[in-house]
Scaffold this active site. Sequence first.
Site, PDB file in Angstrom:
ATOM      1  N   ARG A 108       0.820  -1.205   0.000  1.00 47.59           N
ATOM      2  CA  ARG A 108       0.000   0.000   0.000  1.00 47.59           C
ATOM      3  C   ARG A 108       0.854   1.255   0.000  1.00 47.59           C
ATOM      4  NH1 ARG A 108      -3.606   1.456   5.173  1.00 47.59           N
ATOM      5  NH2 ARG A 108      -1.642   2.338   5.851  1.00 47.59           N
ATOM      6  N   CYS A 110       0.118   5.574   0.723  1.00 44.07           N
ATOM      7  CA  CYS A 110      -0.872   6.532   1.217  1.00 44.07           C
ATOM      8  C   CYS A 110      -0.277   7.927   1.077  1.00 44.07           C
ATOM      9  CB  CYS A 110      -1.213   6.243   2.675  1.00 44.07           C
ATOM     10  SG  CYS A 110      -2.448   7.359   3.366  1.00 44.07           S
TER      11      CYS A 110
END
Length: 130
Positions: A108, A110
Amino acid sequence: MTTRKIIKTDKAPDPVGPYNQAIATTGQMLFVSGQIAIDTRINQIVYTDDVSKQTEQVMANLEAILNEAGATWSNVVKTTVFLKNMDDFATVNNVYAKYFDPENAPARACVEVARLPKDVLVEIDCIAVV
């Protein structure tokens, strides 16, 4: 047949949330466009001042697309989370964690951005392998 292997090394930092350093995989790739908090029943943005509820709607939208493609959250290998305000990181992480077991969570990224479509608070996209 799809294979999915978690890549983890102590020579790089441990994740600070429900994600893994990397995922190695084989299979057909599914690229899901960024989803925002639009409720398809009314075709409008919902929860304009509540990042937690917006994140729940975003995850519901992603899940609907994954399901249509014959995938589930376990097929997701990468996500990108876009936040209007990085102060919302922990709140979004709490909702996000409901969908991904930290041991098998995808890779991930962000980032905080200046503005998101329709002035939402959060947008998330994903890549899955089916």
